[in-house]
Write an enzyme that holds these catalytic residues in place. Structure first.
Site, PDB file in Angstrom:
ATOM      1  N   HIS A  24      58.715  36.231 135.331  1.00  0.00           N
ATOM      2  CA  HIS A  24      60.182  36.227 135.330  1.00  0.00           C
ATOM      3  C   HIS A  24      60.655  36.386 136.765  1.00  0.00           C
ATOM      4  CE1 HIS A  24      64.120  37.974 133.359  1.00  0.00           C
ATOM      5  NE2 HIS A  24      64.380  37.212 134.411  1.00  0.00           N
ATOM      6  N   HIS A 204      66.507  34.213 128.271  1.00  0.00           N
ATOM      7  CA  HIS A 204      67.028  35.544 128.566  1.00  0.00           C
ATOM      8  C   HIS A 204      67.804  36.001 127.328  1.00  0.00           C
ATOM      9  CE1 HIS A 204      66.087  34.636 132.695  1.00  0.00           C
ATOM     10  NE2 HIS A 204      66.700  35.695 133.177  1.00  0.00           N
ATOM     11  N   GLU A 207      69.545  41.431 127.716  1.00  0.00           N
ATOM     12  CA  GLU A 207      69.621  42.066 129.046  1.00  0.00           C
ATOM     13  C   GLU A 207      70.874  42.954 129.010  1.00  0.00           C
ATOM     14  OE1 GLU A 207      70.326  39.339 132.294  1.00  0.00           O
ATOM     15  OE2 GLU A 207      69.965  40.851 133.836  1.00  0.00           O
ATOM     16  N   ASP A 285      62.420  39.397 138.838  1.00  0.00           N
ATOM     17  CA  ASP A 285      63.695  38.740 138.513  1.00  0.00           C
ATOM     18  C   ASP A 285      64.286  38.027 139.736  1.00  0.00           C
ATOM     19  OD1 ASP A 285      65.639  37.902 136.749  1.00  0.00           O
ATOM     20  OD2 ASP A 285      66.652  39.833 136.571  1.00  0.00           O
ATOM     21  N   ASP A 286      64.979  38.761 140.602  1.00  0.00           N
ATOM     22  CA  ASP A 286      65.611  38.179 141.804  1.00  0.00           C
ATOM     23  C   ASP A 286      65.318  39.120 142.971  1.00  0.00           C
ATOM     24  OD1 ASP A 286      67.390  35.945 140.552  1.00  0.00           O
ATOM     25  OD2 ASP A 286      67.728  37.719 139.316  1.00  0.00           O
TER      26      ASP A 286
HETATM   27  N1  HPA Z   1      70.021  37.296 134.103  1.00  0.00           N
HETATM   28  C1  HPA Z   1      70.686  36.175 133.859  1.00  0.00           C
HETATM   29  N2  HPA Z   1      70.726  35.174 134.703  1.00  0.00           N
HETATM   30  C2  HPA Z   1      70.070  35.279 135.864  1.00  0.00           C
HETATM   31  C3  HPA Z   1      69.367  36.411 136.162  1.00  0.00           C
HETATM   32  C4  HPA Z   1      69.322  37.467 135.230  1.00  0.00           C
HETATM   33  O1  HPA Z   1      68.715  38.527 135.408  1.00  0.00           O
HETATM   34  N3  HPA Z   1      68.840  36.203 137.400  1.00  0.00           N
HETATM   35  C5  HPA Z   1      69.203  34.974 137.799  1.00  0.00           C
HETATM   36  N4  HPA Z   1      69.959  34.402 136.860  1.00  0.00           N
HETATM   37 ZN    ZN Z   2      66.247  36.718 134.992  1.00  0.00          ZN
END
Ligand code: HPA
Ligand code: ZN
Length: 346
Positions: A24, A204, A207, A285-286
């Protein structure tokens, strides 16, 4: 395996050394401020920030949307195949340092095609970095095309039509961007089409959104993995199903912390998930936006929750189990994982 032979003092070195996958990671979320500025200069794109420091100091998020606004702005510097290559190559170098042996990488074509950057530019740049990562770093990888859920299903279908010419260069589809108000079922047709063409599917869900979105990701989209999924904890029947069917959740602790999904890491539920038999593993994630790459996620989560070598083994093993690779490859990795733990005395 004798996990109790590994002391807490050895844990950081073990977490660093153990082989693992990352499942991810949004490649646009690995774009560091320094590279944003370098690419802005190369492509003559004007940024709304005067320096790397000013940009970085804007990374104070209150929820998912507050992050997405700045994340999409950052991606505007990507224009040529080389830009996508440079971004992905920088990620692979970080992954190598963290002993990532395999990565399944999300990309968001709509963020680029909306700006008149072609699907070919995006995919060929990323793919070349994947080829070089295998050859020069020994990291295997695949690409997963994500649809932006705040846009329409029609836009997703158009994007998918454009991507079909490059179908041999990605292994699956995913669903990301603003979750609340955009349930998985909005994308039922495009996911059905992708599956008919033999692609894998992830989404996703849970979250920020409710457990109901995880149910529909599974039952309507037939997602094989759930990205994040941490809200499943509020639904006992769902937890049972995830555990019984070994449906993986790609959990991202530092992301959840930065986007205020949990007030602090000590309250993260990944250990509860693990204890209840859910196939969870850690991911970044990012990483350029959330303050850490994969091993930072492992180190900080273990420190905050007081996890041990047995947890480390389960998480790394799950990261292999959940990968979209043949079983023979997973078994090779399980053996490498065992050897690593044995070297630490287990
Ligand atoms: N959630 C949803 N969209 C996203 C995310 C995330 O964590 N990171 C990049 N796009
Ligand atoms: Zn993500």
């Amino acid at each position: 395996m004798n996990f109790s032979a590994i002391s807490q003092a050895q844990l950081p070195a073990l977490l660093q050394a153990m082989p693992k996958t990352e499942l991810h990671i949004h490649i646009e979320g690995s774009l560091e401020p320094e590279l944003i500025f370098a690419l802005a200069k190369r492509n003559q794109v004007r940024l709304n920030y005067t320096s790397v420091e000013a940009l970085r100091s804007a990374y104070a998020f209150t929820d998912l949307q507050s992050f997405l606004d700045i994340y999409y702005a950052g991606a505007s510097v990507l224009q040529q195949p080389q830009d996508f290559y440079d971004m992905a190559w920088a990620y692979f170098l970080r992954a190598k340092a963290d002993n990532v042996v395999h990565a399944e990488i999300f990309f968001d074509p709509q963020t680029h095609t909306e700006r008149k950057v072609s699907m070919r530019t995006v995919i060929t740049g990323l793919h070349q970095a994947c080829v070089d990562a295998k050859e020069k770093l020994g990291i295997s990888s695949s690409l997963i095309l994500c649809f932006l859920r705040h846009l329409s299903e029609e836009a997703a279908m158009d994007t998918f039509d454009e991507a079909i010419a490059f179908k041999h260069l990605f292994i699956g589809v995913g669903l990301d961007s603003s979750e609340r108000g955009h349930p998985p079922e909005k994308f039922a047709r495009v996911f059905a089409r992708a599956r008919q063409l033999g692609l894998r599917s992830v989404a996703h869900a849970g979250e920020e959104g409710p457990p109901a979105y995880i149910w529909s990701a599974l039952d309507v989209l037939h997602a094989e993995r759930i990205d994040h999924g941490v809200q499943a904890i509020h639904d006992a029947a769902l937890m049972q199903r995830l555990a019984n069917q070994r449906i993986p959740l790609t959990v991202c602790p530092l992301s959840n912390l930065k986007l205020c999904v949990f007030p602090d890491l000590a309250q993260h539920n990944v250990a509860q998930m693990l204890d209840q038999g859910v196939c969870v593993m850690l991911n970044s994630d990012d990483p350029a936006y959330f303050g850490g790459y994969l091993n930072d996620n492992y180190l900080q989560t273990f420190a905050a929750l007081g996890l041990n070598a047995s947890h480390a083994y389960q998480l790394a093993r799950n990261s292999f189990e959940a990968a979209f690779v043949p079983d023979a490859q997973k078994h090779t990795w399980y053996t490498q994982l065992d050897e690593c733990f044995q070297q630490f005395g287990a």
